[in-house]
Design a protein around this motif. Structure first.
Motif, PDB file in Angstrom:
ATOM      1  N   ALA A 107      14.910   8.088  -9.337  1.00 29.83           N
ATOM      2  CA  ALA A 107      15.590   7.499 -10.488  1.00 29.83           C
ATOM      3  C   ALA A 107      17.086   7.773 -10.447  1.00 29.83           C
ATOM      4  O   ALA A 107      17.901   6.906 -10.792  1.00 29.83           O
ATOM      5  N   ILE A 108      17.472   8.970 -10.038  1.00 34.16           N
ATOM      6  CA  ILE A 108      18.900   9.288  -9.939  1.00 34.16           C
ATOM      7  C   ILE A 108      19.539   8.501  -8.803  1.00 34.16           C
ATOM      8  O   ILE A 108      20.608   7.883  -8.975  1.00 34.16           O
ATOM      9  N   ARG A 109      18.913   8.479  -7.643  1.00 33.03           N
ATOM     10  CA  ARG A 109      19.511   7.780  -6.508  1.00 33.03           C
ATOM     11  C   ARG A 109      19.541   6.272  -6.741  1.00 33.03           C
ATOM     12  O   ARG A 109      20.373   5.559  -6.166  1.00 33.03           O
ATOM     13  N   GLY A 110      18.648   5.769  -7.600  1.00 36.38           N
ATOM     14  CA  GLY A 110      18.646   4.347  -7.888  1.00 36.38           C
ATOM     15  C   GLY A 110      19.711   3.919  -8.879  1.00 36.38           C
ATOM     16  O   GLY A 110      20.162   2.771  -8.848  1.00 36.38           O
ATOM     17  N   THR A 111      20.144   4.822  -9.749  1.00 36.94           N
ATOM     18  CA  THR A 111      21.032   4.416 -10.847  1.00 36.94           C
ATOM     19  C   THR A 111      22.414   5.046 -10.801  1.00 36.94           C
ATOM     20  O   THR A 111      23.281   4.668 -11.595  1.00 36.94           O
ATOM     21  N   ALA A 112      22.668   5.994  -9.910  1.00 36.60           N
ATOM     22  CA  ALA A 112      23.958   6.681  -9.879  1.00 36.60           C
ATOM     23  C   ALA A 112      24.649   6.455  -8.537  1.00 36.60           C
ATOM     24  O   ALA A 112      24.000   6.348  -7.499  1.00 36.60           O
ATOM     25  N   GLY A 113      25.983   6.397  -8.607  1.00 36.17           N
ATOM     26  CA  GLY A 113      26.749   6.213  -7.382  1.00 36.17           C
ATOM     27  C   GLY A 113      28.231   6.328  -7.670  1.00 36.17           C
ATOM     28  O   GLY A 113      28.650   6.683  -8.777  1.00 36.17           O
ATOM     29  N   PRO A 114      29.056   6.035  -6.688  1.00 35.41           N
ATOM     30  CA  PRO A 114      30.496   6.063  -6.905  1.00 35.41           C
ATOM     31  C   PRO A 114      30.891   5.147  -8.070  1.00 35.41           C
ATOM     32  O   PRO A 114      30.355   4.047  -8.219  1.00 35.41           O
ATOM     33  N   GLY A 115      31.784   5.627  -8.883  1.00 33.37           N
ATOM     34  CA  GLY A 115      32.178   4.860 -10.058  1.00 33.37           C
ATOM     35  C   GLY A 115      31.448   5.274 -11.313  1.00 33.37           C
ATOM     36  O   GLY A 115      31.872   4.925 -12.420  1.00 33.37           O
ATOM     37  N   ASN A 116      30.335   6.007 -11.171  1.00 33.68           N
ATOM     38  CA  ASN A 116      29.616   6.529 -12.333  1.00 33.68           C
ATOM     39  C   ASN A 116      30.104   7.927 -12.672  1.00 33.68           C
ATOM     40  O   ASN A 116      30.436   8.712 -11.782  1.00 33.68           O
ATOM     41  N   THR A 117      30.112   8.238 -13.956  1.00 33.32           N
ATOM     42  CA  THR A 117      30.426   9.589 -14.423  1.00 33.32           C
ATOM     43  C   THR A 117      29.217  10.101 -15.188  1.00 33.32           C
ATOM     44  O   THR A 117      28.803   9.494 -16.178  1.00 33.32           O
ATOM     45  N   ALA A 118      28.637  11.180 -14.703  1.00 25.12           N
ATOM     46  CA  ALA A 118      27.394  11.705 -15.261  1.00 25.12           C
ATOM     47  C   ALA A 118      27.629  13.006 -16.014  1.00 25.12           C
ATOM     48  O   ALA A 118      28.307  13.905 -15.505  1.00 25.12           O
ATOM     49  N   LEU A 119      27.058  13.088 -17.199  1.00 27.81           N
ATOM     50  CA  LEU A 119      26.987  14.350 -17.933  1.00 27.81           C
ATOM     51  C   LEU A 119      25.647  14.972 -17.573  1.00 27.81           C
ATOM     52  O   LEU A 119      24.584  14.428 -17.913  1.00 27.81           O
ATOM     53  N   ASN A 120      25.683  16.097 -16.892  1.00 23.35           N
ATOM     54  CA  ASN A 120      24.467  16.759 -16.431  1.00 23.35           C
ATOM     55  C   ASN A 120      24.274  18.038 -17.239  1.00 23.35           C
ATOM     56  O   ASN A 120      25.039  18.995 -17.102  1.00 23.35           O
ATOM     57  N   VAL A 121      23.259  18.041 -18.087  1.00 19.36           N
ATOM     58  CA  VAL A 121      22.999  19.192 -18.956  1.00 19.36           C
ATOM     59  C   VAL A 121      22.162  20.209 -18.193  1.00 19.36           C
ATOM     60  O   VAL A 121      21.111  19.870 -17.642  1.00 19.36           O
ATOM     61  N   ILE A 122      22.626  21.450 -18.181  1.00 16.35           N
ATOM     62  CA  ILE A 122      21.938  22.515 -17.444  1.00 16.35           C
ATOM     63  C   ILE A 122      21.438  23.569 -18.414  1.00 16.35           C
ATOM     64  O   ILE A 122      22.216  24.311 -19.005  1.00 16.35           O
ATOM     65  N   THR A 123      20.136  23.601 -18.605  1.00 18.66           N
ATOM     66  CA  THR A 123      19.507  24.653 -19.405  1.00 18.66           C
ATOM     67  C   THR A 123      18.473  25.417 -18.578  1.00 18.66           C
ATOM     68  O   THR A 123      17.654  26.155 -19.116  1.00 18.66           O
ATOM     69  N   GLY A 124      18.514  25.202 -17.253  1.00 15.24           N
ATOM     70  CA  GLY A 124      17.576  25.851 -16.354  1.00 15.24           C
ATOM     71  C   GLY A 124      17.787  25.324 -14.945  1.00 15.24           C
ATOM     72  O   GLY A 124      18.696  24.523 -14.692  1.00 15.24           O
ATOM     73  N   PRO A 125      16.943  25.709 -14.011  1.00 15.96           N
ATOM     74  CA  PRO A 125      17.162  25.374 -12.602  1.00 15.96           C
ATOM     75  C   PRO A 125      17.075  23.898 -12.281  1.00 15.96           C
ATOM     76  O   PRO A 125      17.738  23.425 -11.347  1.00 15.96           O
ATOM     77  N   TYR A 126      16.274  23.126 -13.009  1.00 13.64           N
ATOM     78  CA  TYR A 126      16.168  21.708 -12.671  1.00 13.64           C
ATOM     79  C   TYR A 126      17.458  20.961 -12.992  1.00 13.64           C
ATOM     80  O   TYR A 126      17.846  20.026 -12.276  1.00 13.64           O
TER      81      TYR A 126
END
Length: 348
Positions: free
Chosen positions: A47-66
């Protein structure tokens, strides 16, 4: 030699589609649901590799190892990644997500883990979803640990990509997983020249060859035993009732938090409202090594669902995995009794 697991008739496309429909009902979603033939890391990465790429800005929430893993995948895809990290003894808040959008209005993708079984926290997805919708970003959710233990409602929460696995609270197999995909997510993938195609990671292959084809012909031979186990797992939840299954997990979590102080431990997640019902993490006293306590407790009963925290957390965190068949108060009580005895020896 015969065996009930051997020489099974091929699983038909119609049966496969019926299992997908039952998973969709479990999620109360009208989105497309695709069952993928592998552990949940398969659709999580796909799902990530299908929808994210150059030009995208992602907010990645980290509350654990995943959350850390998702950030690595996003960077591999060429996306600009903004990590929002919070201490593992707490949960992220919708206000923190809102502040991230205010500081970086270019964010167009948000990745979040619902329940972190590894750290014992759970995040307020409904509230966060409102913020994400306000800004029009794509919302990606790992609900692998939470499904079956607490509500998971991708449509109501505005989740565009919701990945689940059956091996935790659902009490099912680890070898298959599923993802619900919104029309917005499909459009993002179709417009992404880097989205995997002709690949085991490809969701677009499933969209174009399975969903758009009316679910008449499967892409490849399905993992038959795992699909049948998933079907049985969902059928059991339908029979017992999802509310009853979630109620068992809540009761187990409450018993773990309430009983921990009596054996010399304290909840790792400070606030009960931020604690995941799928697993309870506990903090050992200063000077005691958590992994040693767990090892001693498992000597008493190797079947207990106990584990030390991963990595550096092995020194301070114990995890009581009360999910699936172990989501019972008596299992929690047995775990606490064993930990109390072990702590008396290791800490003495």
């Amino acid at each position: 030699m015969t065996h009930p697991f051997l020489d099974l008739a091929p699983l038909s496309a119609a049966r496969f589609a019926e299992i997908e429909d039952r998973v969709a009902r479990l999620l109360d979603t009208r989105q497309d649901v695709v069952i993928m033939q592998g552990e949940a890391l398969l659709p999580l990465e796909g799902a990530i590799r299908g929808t994210a790429g150059p030009g995208n800005t992602a907010l990645n929430v980290i509350t654990g190892p995943y959350g850390q893993t998702f950030g690595n995948w996003l960077r591999d895809c060429g996306a600009t990644v903004i990590d929002l990290s919070v201490p593992f003894h707490t949960a992220v808040t919708a206000e923190q997500v809102r502040e991230a959008f205010a500081e970086h209005p270019e964010i167009d993708f948000v990745s979040l883990v619902h329940a972190e079984a590894a750290t014992g926290n759970t995040n307020p997805v409904a509230e966060i979803g409102e913020v994400v919708r306000e800004h029009g970003a794509l919302f990606y959710l790992d609900a692998v640990a939470s499904i079956g233990a607490e509500p998971v409602l991708p449509d109501a929460w505005g989740v565009d990509l919701c990945v689940i696995g059956a091996q935790k609270a659902m009490g099912g197999p680890a070898g298959v997983s599923a993802v619900s995909v919104s029309s917005r997510a499909w459009a993002r993938m179709a417009a992404n020249p880097r989205a995997p195609r002709r690949s085991y990671l490809s969701l677009l292959d499933w969209k174009e060859r399975w969903v758009d084809g009316g679910r008449k012909a499967l892409l490849h031979a399905p993992a038959q035993l795992e699909m049948l186990a998933l079907e049985a797992c969902v059928e059991r939840i339908e029979t017992v009732g999802l509310e009853a299954v979630m109620g068992r997990h809540r009761a187990a979590a409450e018993a773990a938090r309430a009983g921990a102080p009596g054996v010399g431990l304290e909840p790792y997640v400070y606030e009960a409202r931020e604690a995941a019902p799928v697993a309870t993490t506990l903090r050992v006293p200063a000077g005691v090594v958590a992994s040693e306590v767990v090892a001693r407790a498992l000597e008493r009963d190797p079947a207990l669902p106990l584990a030390a925290g991963g990595g550096a957390l092995a020194k301070e965190m114990i995890r009581v995995n009360h999910y699936g068949v172990d989501a019972r108060v008596e299992v929690v009580e047995a775990c606490l009794a064993a930990l109390g005895g072990a702590l008396a020896v290791v800490g003495g």
